[in-house]
Design a protein around this motif. Structure first.
Motif, mmCIF file in Angstrom:
data_model
loop_
_atom_site.group_PDB
_atom_site.id
_atom_site.type_symbol
_atom_site.label_atom_id
_atom_site.label_comp_id
_atom_site.label_asym_id
_atom_site.label_seq_id
_atom_site.Cartn_x
_atom_site.Cartn_y
_atom_site.Cartn_z
ATOM 1 N N ASP A 52 0.864 -1.176 0.000
ATOM 2 C CA ASP A 52 0.000 0.000 0.000
ATOM 3 C C ASP A 52 0.904 1.231 0.000
ATOM 4 O OD1 ASP A 52 -1.646 2.161 0.622
ATOM 5 O OD2 ASP A 52 -2.748 1.092 2.183
ATOM 6 N N GLN A 53 1.076 1.836 -1.166
ATOM 7 C CA GLN A 53 1.978 2.984 -1.304
ATOM 8 C C GLN A 53 1.471 4.195 -0.539
ATOM 9 O OE1 GLN A 53 2.200 3.321 -5.582
ATOM 10 N NE2 GLN A 53 4.022 2.036 -5.659
ATOM 11 N N PHE A 54 0.160 4.356 -0.464
ATOM 12 C CA PHE A 54 -0.426 5.506 0.215
ATOM 13 C C PHE A 54 -0.083 5.499 1.700
ATOM 14 C CE2 PHE A 54 -3.979 7.614 2.407
ATOM 15 C CZ PHE A 54 -3.858 8.880 1.847
ATOM 16 N N ASN A 55 -0.191 4.323 2.336
ATOM 17 C CA ASN A 55 0.084 4.200 3.772
ATOM 18 C C ASN A 55 1.495 3.709 4.074
ATOM 19 O OD1 ASN A 55 -2.505 5.002 4.808
ATOM 20 N ND2 ASN A 55 -3.298 3.080 3.994
ATOM 21 N N ASP A 56 2.269 3.406 3.034
ATOM 22 C CA ASP A 56 3.635 2.904 3.184
ATOM 23 C C ASP A 56 3.668 1.652 4.074
ATOM 24 O OD1 ASP A 56 6.288 3.202 2.291
ATOM 25 O OD2 ASP A 56 6.899 4.176 4.149
ATOM 26 N N LEU A 106 2.294 -4.710 7.821
ATOM 27 C CA LEU A 106 3.633 -4.407 8.327
ATOM 28 C C LEU A 106 4.043 -3.001 7.912
ATOM 29 C CD1 LEU A 106 5.342 -7.765 7.299
ATOM 30 C CD2 LEU A 106 4.464 -7.156 9.559
ATOM 31 N N ASN A 107 4.262 -2.141 8.918
ATOM 32 C CA ASN A 107 4.817 -0.840 8.588
ATOM 33 C C ASN A 107 6.328 -1.003 8.375
ATOM 34 O OD1 ASN A 107 6.226 -0.612 11.100
ATOM 35 N ND2 ASN A 107 4.417 0.253 12.069
ATOM 36 N N ASP A 147 9.001 -0.097 10.058
ATOM 37 C CA ASP A 147 9.783 -0.538 11.218
ATOM 38 C C ASP A 147 9.573 -2.021 11.504
ATOM 39 O OD1 ASP A 147 10.880 1.986 11.602
ATOM 40 O OD2 ASP A 147 9.346 2.576 13.069
ATOM 41 N N GLN A 148 8.329 -2.471 11.452
ATOM 42 C CA GLN A 148 8.037 -3.889 11.677
ATOM 43 C C GLN A 148 8.686 -4.754 10.602
ATOM 44 O OE1 GLN A 148 3.819 -3.191 11.558
ATOM 45 N NE2 GLN A 148 3.589 -3.694 13.735
ATOM 46 N N PHE A 149 8.564 -4.302 9.377
ATOM 47 C CA PHE A 149 9.145 -5.024 8.253
ATOM 48 C C PHE A 149 10.660 -5.137 8.420
ATOM 49 C CE2 PHE A 149 10.957 -5.464 4.082
ATOM 50 C CZ PHE A 149 10.122 -6.364 3.451
ATOM 51 N N ASN A 150 11.304 -4.020 8.754
ATOM 52 C CA ASN A 150 12.763 -4.023 8.931
ATOM 53 C C ASN A 150 13.187 -4.900 10.099
ATOM 54 O OD1 ASN A 150 13.526 -2.460 6.729
ATOM 55 N ND2 ASN A 150 13.217 -0.548 7.856
ATOM 56 N N SER A 151 12.393 -4.964 11.153
ATOM 57 C CA SER A 151 12.717 -5.837 12.291
ATOM 58 C C SER A 151 12.731 -7.304 11.865
ATOM 59 C CB SER A 151 11.709 -5.651 13.415
ATOM 60 O OG SER A 151 11.837 -4.391 13.995
ATOM 61 N N ILE A 152 11.728 -7.706 11.100
ATOM 62 C CA ILE A 152 11.677 -9.085 10.601
ATOM 63 C C ILE A 152 12.857 -9.355 9.688
ATOM 64 C CG2 ILE A 152 10.382 -10.691 9.127
ATOM 65 C CD1 ILE A 152 7.826 -9.269 10.191
#
Length: 87
Positions: free
Chosen positions: A13-17, A33-34, A36-41
């Protein structure tokens, strides 16, 4: 933007990143997954990349999904492609 990888299926979702994770292997899920969550995983899996036993993921806070070492590597590759979508 739809994404179909080797292990992960979802939509960015590009609008909400945010990335909406819809499937891991053959298991359906719905996790948002925002960045930060994505990067943590990503960082966790990448730092444990060499483990021969693979990894275990929890989907929907109840279903355990085992990833072999090879599947974990494919998961990381999928995440690498998705990382480029975030701003």
């Amino acid at each position: 933007m739809n994404f179909i990888g080797d292990i992960i299926t979802g939509e960015f979702d590009q609008f909400n990143d945010e990335f909406v994770l819809q499937q891991v292997k053959q298991f359906s899920t719905s996790s948002i997954l925002n960045k930060d969550q994505f990067n943590s995983i990503y960082e966790y899996l990448n730092s444990h990349k060499g483990e021969m036993d693979g990894q275990v993921l929890t989907l929907n806070e109840q279903m355990l999904v085992r990833l072999s070492k090879e599947e974990a590597d494919l998961f990381i590759n999928d995440l690498n492609e998705i990382r480029n979508f975030y701003h």
